[in-house]
Design an enzyme around this catalytic site. Structure first.
Site, PDB file in Angstrom:
ATOM      1  CG  ASN A 146      -1.955  -1.093   1.152  1.00 20.43           C
ATOM      2  OD1 ASN A 146      -2.434  -1.435   0.080  1.00 20.43           O
ATOM      3  ND2 ASN A 146      -2.281  -1.670   2.298  1.00 20.43           N
ATOM      4  CG  HIS A 206     -11.189  -1.489   7.400  1.00 25.10           C
ATOM      5  ND1 HIS A 206     -10.724  -1.501   8.690  1.00 25.10           N
ATOM      6  CD2 HIS A 206     -10.281  -2.169   6.668  1.00 25.10           C
ATOM      7  CE1 HIS A 206      -9.564  -2.146   8.733  1.00 25.10           C
ATOM      8  NE2 HIS A 206      -9.270  -2.548   7.518  1.00 25.10           N
ATOM      9  CD  GLU A 232     -13.617   1.448   3.496  1.00 27.86           C
ATOM     10  OE1 GLU A 232     -12.812   1.217   2.579  1.00 27.86           O
ATOM     11  OE2 GLU A 232     -13.924   0.621   4.367  1.00 27.86           O
ATOM     12  CB  SER A 287      -9.420  -1.474   1.304  1.00 26.75           C
ATOM     13  OG  SER A 287     -10.419  -2.279   1.874  1.00 26.75           O
ATOM     14  CG  ASP A 346     -11.429   4.513   6.371  1.00 26.22           C
ATOM     15  OD1 ASP A 346     -10.383   4.918   5.825  1.00 26.22           O
ATOM     16  OD2 ASP A 346     -11.471   3.458   7.030  1.00 26.22           O
ATOM     17  CG  HIS A 406      -7.234   1.975   0.690  1.00 27.96           C
ATOM     18  ND1 HIS A 406      -6.121   1.185   0.543  1.00 27.96           N
ATOM     19  CD2 HIS A 406      -7.920   1.474   1.752  1.00 27.96           C
ATOM     20  CE1 HIS A 406      -6.143   0.227   1.459  1.00 27.96           C
ATOM     21  NE2 HIS A 406      -7.218   0.381   2.200  1.00 27.96           N
ATOM     22  CE  LYS A 412      -4.614   1.091   4.535  1.00 29.74           C
ATOM     23  NZ  LYS A 412      -4.080  -0.226   4.851  1.00 29.74           N
TER      24      LYS A 412
HETATM   25  C1  LIG Z   1     -10.264   1.276   4.776  1.00 29.17           C
HETATM   26  C2  LIG Z   1      -9.325   1.059   5.902  1.00 29.17           C
HETATM   27  N1  LIG Z   1      -9.556   1.698   7.072  1.00 29.17           N
HETATM   28  C3  LIG Z   1      -8.749   1.536   8.127  1.00 29.17           C
HETATM   29  C4  LIG Z   1      -7.638   0.728   8.055  1.00 29.17           C
HETATM   30  C5  LIG Z   1      -6.774   0.567   9.265  1.00 29.17           C
HETATM   31  O1  LIG Z   1      -5.683   1.422   9.222  1.00 29.17           O
HETATM   32  P1  LIG Z   1      -4.356   1.035  10.002  1.00 29.17           P
HETATM   33  O2  LIG Z   1      -3.602   0.080   9.152  1.00 29.17           O
HETATM   34  O3  LIG Z   1      -3.635   2.320  10.231  1.00 29.17           O
HETATM   35  O4  LIG Z   1      -4.786   0.407  11.294  1.00 29.17           O
HETATM   36  C6  LIG Z   1      -7.353   0.051   6.839  1.00 29.17           C
HETATM   37  C7  LIG Z   1      -6.199  -0.813   6.622  1.00 29.17           C
HETATM   38  O5  LIG Z   1      -5.423  -1.276   7.261  1.00 29.17           O
HETATM   39  C8  LIG Z   1      -8.213   0.229   5.752  1.00 29.17           C
HETATM   40  O6  LIG Z   1      -8.004  -0.404   4.604  1.00 29.17           O
END
Ligand SMILES: Cc1ncc(COP(=O)(O)O)c(C=O)c1O
Length: 378
Positions: A46, A132, A174, A178, A203, A206, A232
């Site tokens: 990522n 997520h 989002e 993802s 969120d 990505h 990421k």
């Molecule tokens: C859409 C989404 N939100 C939140 C997270 C969590 O973020 P982090 O890796 O910083 O815990 C991720 C991936 O890991 C994600 O893909």
């Protein structure tokens, strides 16, 4: 024996080709990773903008460690909040045009914290179906009523809003999804939110760094709350929530993941600040992603279907776990690292190859990937 389910559930994972194992990455050099003594072209990272090995971010990490500490050594409300955190919060607030920003140790914690803190009794949390795991878990652990609307289906969302007895509603989606790579329609989502007198939450894990002229993501100013991870495109660690002054104060007082956790590393915060400055100025990284994406799409055989995408995430649905694992293994033999994505990360019957194109790939890498996919996906 106690906890019999441990062995039983692991056996089931194996039976369904869902057993998960870690691999030890022995080294990362930009677009390649070294595993078991072999180098592979990495299409599962990522690190979208290719910043992970950037010397200026590494230098900022060292400066941050020297000046502000490797560890915050306390939670933010005790003595853990220092100048590096304050400077990073201010940088993000200005970048995104938001009143206030709050830092978290991970995106997972940030999503859980907000869902939990806002998800009071008599609140309705409306989540996109493909949200997520951290959003879903945070919402389900809260006292709120939780409903999920069909993926990017704003008519369905409006219907759920219209039928809701709750006065306080939070709509959650989002920026870029993802596992599919498609994106929210921010305008339509906000229109429903306005009509329903709901708050909106995006969120941008990505999409931060990748979308927007300065990499500021997809959210327009109509979106009430923006969250994104640093792990990421920004190539460090941790996360932020950007919001109004009053919500910021509310989270400081009531977000348990913030209050009862050691603050994010000051060294990482300082490195992230430098990363954001590079994201804003080095527009060529976003442009390169677009040109590599175009090349990838035109180099694949016509019979290979990519899920519709507007990002550098390209998913090829091969349906079965067995096929996804087999293709991943065949690609490995050809020097390509592409992890098979299986349920429960994605819905049953949609196991896939998730290709991520990064700014440090080159044309030759992309053509080679396409050639290998054309060979193995017959
Ligand atoms: C859409 C989404 N939100 C939140 C997270 C969590 O973020 P982090 O890796 O910083 O815990 C991720 C991936 O890991 C994600 O893909």
């Amino acid at each position: 024996m106690k906890f019999n389910f441990i062995a039983e559930r692991l056996a089931q994972q194996t039976e369904h080709n869902r057993y998960r194992q870690r691999v030890t990455i022995e080294g990362v050099a930009g677009r390649t990773i070294r595993i078991d003594g072999n180098a592979y072209l990495n299409f599962s990272s990522n690190d979208y903008l290719g910043l992970s090995n950037h010397p200026e971010i590494q230098a900022a990490l060292r400066d941050g460690a020297s000046n502000y500490g490797v560890s915050a050594s306390a939670s933010s409300l005790v003595t853990g909040f220092n100048y590096a955190h304050q400077a990073l919060e201010a940088t993000i607030a200005e970048w995104l045009g938001r009143e206030r920003v709050l830092l978290f140790n991970s995106g997972f914690a940030a999503n859980q914290a907000v869902m939990h803190a806002l998800g009071q009794q008599d609140v309705l949390l409306l989540l996109d179906k493909l949200s997520h795991a951290s959003i879903i878990d945070g919402a389900l652990a809260s006292s709120a009523t939780v409903k999920r609307f069909r993926h990017n289906d704003y008519l369905h969302l409006a219907k759920l809003c219209n039928n809701a007895p709750q006065q306080d509603k939070l709509i959650v989606s989002e920026g870029v999804f993802s596992m599919d790579g498609d994106e929210v329609n921010c305008h339509q989502l906000c229109e429903v939110a306005t009509q329903a007198n709901a708050m909106s939450y995006l969120d941008e894990a990505h999409s931060i760094g990748i979308k927007g002229d300065l990499g500021q993501g997809i959210a327009t100013t109509e979106v009430d709350i923006v969250m994104a991870t640093f792990g990421k495109a920004l190539a460090t660690n941790g996360a932020f929530v950007a919001c109004s002054e009053s919500l910021h104060e509310y989270l400081i007082n009531f977000a348990r993941h913030y209050i009862y956790s050691t603050a994010i590393s000051p060294a990482i915060a300082w490195a992230t600040k430098r990363s954001i400055e590079l994201v804003q100025t080095e527009k060529w990284r976003r442009e390169k992603l677009q040109s590599l994406t175009r090349l990838f799409k035109t180099s694949l055989n016509d019979d290979i279907t990519l899920l519709p995408t507007t990002s550098s995430i390209h998913a090829i649905n091969v349906q079965s776990e067995t096929k996804a694992l087999a293709v991943s293994e065949q690609l490995k033999q050809k020097g390509i690292w592409l992890t098979a994505i299986r349920p429960p990360t994605v819905p049953k019957g949609t196991s896939r190859l998730r290709v991520t194109i990064c700014a440090n790939h080159n044309d030759k890498d992309i053509k080679y990937l396409a050639k290998c996919l054309n060979e193995v996906l017959v």
